[in-house]
Design an enzyme around this catalytic site. Structure first.
Site, mmCIF file in Angstrom:
data_model
loop_
_atom_site.group_PDB
_atom_site.id
_atom_site.type_symbol
_atom_site.label_atom_id
_atom_site.label_comp_id
_atom_site.label_asym_id
_atom_site.label_seq_id
_atom_site.Cartn_x
_atom_site.Cartn_y
_atom_site.Cartn_z
ATOM 1 N N ALA A 111 -26.346 101.787 121.389
ATOM 2 C CA ALA A 111 -27.033 101.586 122.665
ATOM 3 C C ALA A 111 -28.136 100.539 122.533
ATOM 4 C CB ALA A 111 -27.611 102.897 123.174
ATOM 5 N N TYR A 112 -28.878 100.606 121.433
ATOM 6 C CA TYR A 112 -29.936 99.625 121.202
ATOM 7 C C TYR A 112 -29.345 98.224 121.084
ATOM 8 C CZ TYR A 112 -33.881 97.260 118.978
ATOM 9 O OH TYR A 112 -34.893 96.379 118.678
ATOM 10 N N ARG A 113 -28.291 98.094 120.286
ATOM 11 C CA ARG A 113 -27.662 96.781 120.108
ATOM 12 C C ARG A 113 -27.157 96.215 121.437
ATOM 13 N NH1 ARG A 113 -26.124 95.204 114.862
ATOM 14 N NH2 ARG A 113 -26.317 96.791 113.251
#
Length: 233
Positions: free
Chosen positions: A155-157
């Site tokens: 999700a961060y990426r």
């Protein structure tokens, strides 16, 4: 007021706070913001005690009302807003796999990292267009580069890859208005969000971000940088 004025989101600690200090030391009046008024005031107090031009404001990037109020207050008090550094971010999916990640965790990540940055851009661009001047720096990460994309922290990426795309779109849209928009990866720094061993302090990580925040009129736009070198998207 002819002094440049900056707004740095998520700036009561870490790299954000280092960016505030760096800009203020260059004579830029810098708005230090945090989700609560108290957190912003506590972080700003030591800088103000040094005589640095820093003001404290409450701004939660997930709350459009606080964004609008902070931008309005800054423009009313200082007459302009020249620089936006979208620093606020969350990383809450370390160790999770994309195929089984809780979608609420994905939504929470995008709410801050993507929509939060986008809301702030929408709030400041009208002011910058009127001035015919603006600098927008969107903090991203090496982890969002499609050329080296891996599976951890999905999700961060992906959220930061979306920030990269937003940077490109905005740069193309706004370059004729004198507004330069770039993305920058500060690299690993010793902060609460650090992945593994950090190679630099927040002050060291912020140093080259200040360059993008204060670019001359013929500076780059629509780029992804680490230091002063372009990275592959």
């Amino acid at each position: 007021m002819t002094t440049r004025v900056a707004l740095v989101t998520g700036s009561n600690r870490g790299i954000g706070l280092a960016i505030v200090r760096g800009l203020a030391e260059q004579g830029v009046h810098t708005a230090l913001v945090a989700r609560t008024e108290g957190a912003a005031a506590r972080a700003a107090e030591p800088l103000r005690a040094e005589g640095l031009p820093v003001s404290a404001h409450q701004l939660d990037v997930t709350d459009v009302a606080t964004i609008g109020r902070a931008v309005s207050d800054i423009v009313f008090e200082y007459g302009r807003l020249d620089i936006l550094v979208n620093n606020a971010a969350v990383a809450i999916d370390r160790g999770f796999a994309a195929s089984s990640l809780d979608q609420e965790r994905v939504r929470a990540t995008f709410e801050v990292n993507v929509f939060g940055a986008w809301r702030c851009v929408s709030a400041v661009v009208p002011v910058m267009k009127e001035q015919r001047y603006g600098r927008i720096v969107n903090l991203t990460t090496h982890m969002a580069s499609l050329s080296t994309m891996k599976g951890n922290s999905p999700a961060y990426r992906v959220s930061k890859t979306a920030v990269n795309a937003m940077t490109k779109v905005l740069a193309d849209e706004l370059h004729e208005d004198g507004i330069l928009v770039n993305a920058a990866s500060p690299g690993q720094a010793n902060t609460r969000m650090s992945y593994g061993a950090a190679s630099q302090t927040p002050d060291e990580a912020a140093r080259d971000l200040l360059w993008l925040a204060t670019l001359p009129s013929d500076g780059p736009t629509g780029g992804l940088f680490h230091g002063r070198e372009r990275l592959p998207w």
